[in-house]
Write a protein that holds these residues in place. Structure first.
Motif, PDB file in Angstrom:
ATOM      1  N   ILE A 278      14.091  -6.088  15.997  1.00 57.07           N
ATOM      2  CA  ILE A 278      12.726  -5.586  15.801  1.00 57.07           C
ATOM      3  C   ILE A 278      12.645  -4.762  14.515  1.00 57.07           C
ATOM      4  N   PHE A 279      13.648  -3.911  14.301  1.00 60.40           N
ATOM      5  CA  PHE A 279      13.629  -3.090  13.089  1.00 60.40           C
ATOM      6  C   PHE A 279      13.751  -3.962  11.839  1.00 60.40           C
ATOM      7  N   LYS A 280      14.612  -4.993  11.922  1.00 57.27           N
ATOM      8  CA  LYS A 280      14.803  -5.883  10.774  1.00 57.27           C
ATOM      9  C   LYS A 280      13.510  -6.598  10.410  1.00 57.27           C
ATOM     10  N   THR A 281      12.820  -7.142  11.453  1.00 56.42           N
ATOM     11  CA  THR A 281      11.612  -7.899  11.170  1.00 56.42           C
ATOM     12  C   THR A 281      10.444  -6.988  10.825  1.00 56.42           C
ATOM     13  N   SER A 282      10.575  -5.686  11.157  1.00 57.74           N
ATOM     14  CA  SER A 282       9.417  -4.801  11.005  1.00 57.74           C
ATOM     15  C   SER A 282       8.960  -4.711   9.550  1.00 57.74           C
ATOM     16  N   SER A 283       9.892  -4.862   8.590  1.00 55.88           N
ATOM     17  CA  SER A 283       9.476  -4.701   7.195  1.00 55.88           C
ATOM     18  C   SER A 283       8.529  -5.821   6.787  1.00 55.88           C
ATOM     19  N   TYR A 284       8.517  -6.943   7.569  1.00 58.66           N
ATOM     20  CA  TYR A 284       7.602  -8.028   7.238  1.00 58.66           C
ATOM     21  C   TYR A 284       6.193  -7.811   7.771  1.00 58.66           C
ATOM     22  N   TRP A 285       6.066  -7.034   8.854  1.00 57.06           N
ATOM     23  CA  TRP A 285       4.724  -6.918   9.429  1.00 57.06           C
ATOM     24  C   TRP A 285       4.236  -5.490   9.621  1.00 57.06           C
ATOM     25  N   VAL A 286       5.129  -4.492   9.500  1.00 57.70           N
ATOM     26  CA  VAL A 286       4.650  -3.122   9.661  1.00 57.70           C
ATOM     27  C   VAL A 286       4.267  -2.569   8.301  1.00 57.70           C
ATOM     28  N   TYR A 287       3.031  -2.051   8.222  1.00 65.61           N
ATOM     29  CA  TYR A 287       2.531  -1.558   6.951  1.00 65.61           C
ATOM     30  C   TYR A 287       2.630  -0.034   6.919  1.00 65.61           C
ATOM     31  N   TYR A 288       3.296   0.496   5.904  1.00 61.19           N
ATOM     32  CA  TYR A 288       3.324   1.940   5.742  1.00 61.19           C
ATOM     33  C   TYR A 288       2.561   2.321   4.497  1.00 61.19           C
ATOM     34  N   GLU A 289       1.723   3.331   4.640  1.00 64.75           N
ATOM     35  CA  GLU A 289       0.941   3.770   3.493  1.00 64.75           C
ATOM     36  C   GLU A 289       1.878   4.184   2.365  1.00 64.75           C
TER      37      GLU A 289
END
Lengths: 294, 281
Positions: A278-289
């Protein structure tokens, strides 16, 4: 000053550091080691190598069924609860009157103690006198066996877990309220409709909150214990033999500490791999300001 | 054009309220079912189709259910555990959160992120070795296994929540106190704690809920019925009174009431605290 801060920093953090070593890291290593023994609750342990793991993977069909059932419930309950919670939070974010009242109503079920929750739902699920079958009847639908049927038990427990989605909803609501209004105004100026606002502002701005709820939801549903313990005893036909309950049964009903430790080591590895993915894939879909982080 | 738009708005509002109200009714139904069943006699509870108004109003379910097993004893046990856990959590979690947010020392953030991984370790994974340890220490059938761990940082979730809150306090306040010759302990006690009452109260409420709800811990560590907590007591009650739904519902209502009352008292802080945990997941 620096020295003082270092000294007090370590002194004050010491309980938490020791706690991590004594109650987390230590027991985890111990569980790993005990998993290679035949330790029973009364006897002395003998080293048996990989025998426990061999039994889990090649002989114990309940263990395998248990892993399947646990994944089924975890994914089902996280998806259903998160969607329910997100939709409810979206509705509550439409500047409704009596917001505190609605918020309280949706939140209350999540503070019902697990044991009381189980007792109430046992009675709701009762095939003969329960409320749920009566409601189905009123709508002209056929009665269900709920938790007393091999194929209905997991969907029933997912329904029950969706009732307790209040905590997740509160976090979503807080996230929605934190989205700057200017972003919506900008979309409106460009001629965007509600869908554009939802798709290009709400969803991207909410991905960190969705991520947080996803991780917390998965971790807690993998630990489901009260439902099999109090309601189904893992049945019918092991269809609700949740993994944590199976570990508990092996350790404390059958007294097989070694075997249960091997089972719990596997659980830890599963959660480790899942969280990693989940953490690995998060950079593809989680947006951080302010750009992608992590 | 304007009329149509405002009409559309009204229709949209009506639809939103209709959905919210029907969803609220379905969320409240289990509570209604619980409460009506707790006031019915055993005959009326099984009538079909179900009735909603208890006739007669059989309030005796409560005293009868609560005296059939030693619920007083169970409550006392639960409160004893609660007291020692609350004390341990509030003292050590505040200390650790202070060390991890207001004091600068080498390796602080690295250690903090290592400790945070404990949130991902399921309770059962560490349960068996911990149980064997307490067995060797002769701690079975005492409250020690349920209370002592709370004195070691009080759980990383609480430390995390307090730390998030402490980070919002301006650092100049600490600096001013240090210039006046205060020690770190005095800064914690005189600057940080007075400003953090909402967060500390939230942690206290969360801790209450988790002790009140805990089932697995007490079931594993307490075998002597004299030592049972309310949750364990109620779970044995379920086995004893299968079919006596009126008693079970009365006992469950009593079990649900304290968290709900506490929620209403501390609602403001509670909502704030939950918001805080969601920040920067």
């Amino acid at each position: 000053m620096r020295k003082l801060e270092l000294k007090w920093g370590i002194i004050l953090a010491l309980p938490a550091i020791l706690g991590f070593l004594i109650w987390n890291l230590g027991p985890m290593i111990a569980a790993f080691v005990i998993g290679f023994t035949d330790w029973s609750i009364a006897g002395t342990p003998n080293f048996v190598g990989l025998a426990n793991y061999k039994e889990i993977f090649f002989e114990d069909f309940i263990a395998k069924k248990s892993i399947f059932v646990t994944f089924y419930f975890a994914i089902g309950s996280v998806v259903v609860s998160m969607i329910t919670a997100f939709l409810t939070a979206l509705l509550l974010n439409q500047k409704v009157r009596a917001l505190p009242l609605f918020r309280t109503i949706f939140f209350l079920p999540s503070i019902v103690p697990a044991i009381a929750n189980a007792v109430v739902w046992l009675w709701l699920f009762n095939p003969d006198f329960g409320l749920l079958n009566y409601i189905l009847e009123v709508f002209g639908l056929s009665k269900l066996q709920w938790i007393y049927d091999e194929h209905q038990v997991i969907p029933s427990l997912i329904l029950m877990s969706a009732w307790g989605m209040g905590y997740t909803m509160m976090i979503f609501l807080a996230g929605l309220q934190g989205i700057p209004q200017q972003l919506y105004e900008a979309v409106a100026i460009d001629g965007g409709n509600w869908w554009h606002k939802f798709r290009h502002v709400t969803i991207p701005m909410m991905t960190p909150t969705i991520f947080f709820n996803l991780v917390m939801g998965l971790i807690s549903s993998f630990q489901a214990f009260a439902q099999p313990f109090l309601m189904t005893e893992g049945g019918p036909n092991y269809a609700s033999m949740f993994y944590c309950y199976y570990i508990y049964k092996n350790a404390f009903d059958y007294g097989r500490m070694g075997y249960a430790s091997a089972l719990s080591t596997i659980l830890f590895l599963i959660i480790l791999v899942l969280t990693f993915l989940i953490f690995k894939t998060s950079s593809y879909w989680v947006y951080y300001e302010g750009g992608r982080s992590r | 054009m304007k009329v149509i738009r405002s009409k559309m708005k009204t229709i949209k509002k009506i639809i939103i309220y209709l959905i919210l109200i029907s969803a609220s009714i379905s969320f409240l139904l289990p509570f209604a079912w619980l409460i009506r069943s707790s006031f019915m006699d055993i005959g009326q509870i099984f009538t079909l189709p179900p009735e909603w108004i208890p006739r007669p109003f059989y309030w005796q379910n409560y005293p009868e259910a609560l005296t059939s097993v030693p619920f007083g004893r169970y409550t006392l046990n639960t409160l004893t555990i609660l007291f020692f856990v609350e004390a341990g959590v509030l003292i050590t979690a505040t200390m650790s959160a202070f060390a991890f947010s207001r004091l600068r020392w080498k390796g602080r953030d690295k250690i903090f992120s290592i400790l945070l991984t404990s949130l991902m370790v399921p309770y059962v994974v560490t349960l068996i070795p911990t149980f064997l340890l307490w067995k060797a220490l002769k701690g079975i059938d005492t409250f020690l296994p349920l209370t002592v761990p709370a004195w070691f940082g009080g759980g990383m979730f609480n430390v995390f929540l307090l730390r998030q809150f402490f980070l919002t306090i301006p650092y100049e306040l600490d600096e001013a106190a240090y210039l006046d010759g205060a020690t770190p302990l005095q800064v914690l006690w005189k600057v940080i704690i007075p400003l953090s009452k909402p967060a500390i109260l939230t942690v206290a409420i969360f801790t209450f809920m988790s002790v009140w709800n805990d089932l697995l811990g007490p079931i594993v560590y307490l075998n002597d019925p004299d030592k049972y907590t309310l949750a364990v007591g109620l779970s044995t009650f379920v086995g004893m009174y299968t079919g006596q739904w009126n008693y079970l519902m009365a006992a469950s209502t009593v079990m649900i009431l304290p968290p709900i009352i506490l929620f209403f008292i501390g609602q403001r802080f509670f909502v704030q605290g939950i918001t805080l945990t969601g920040l920067k997941g």
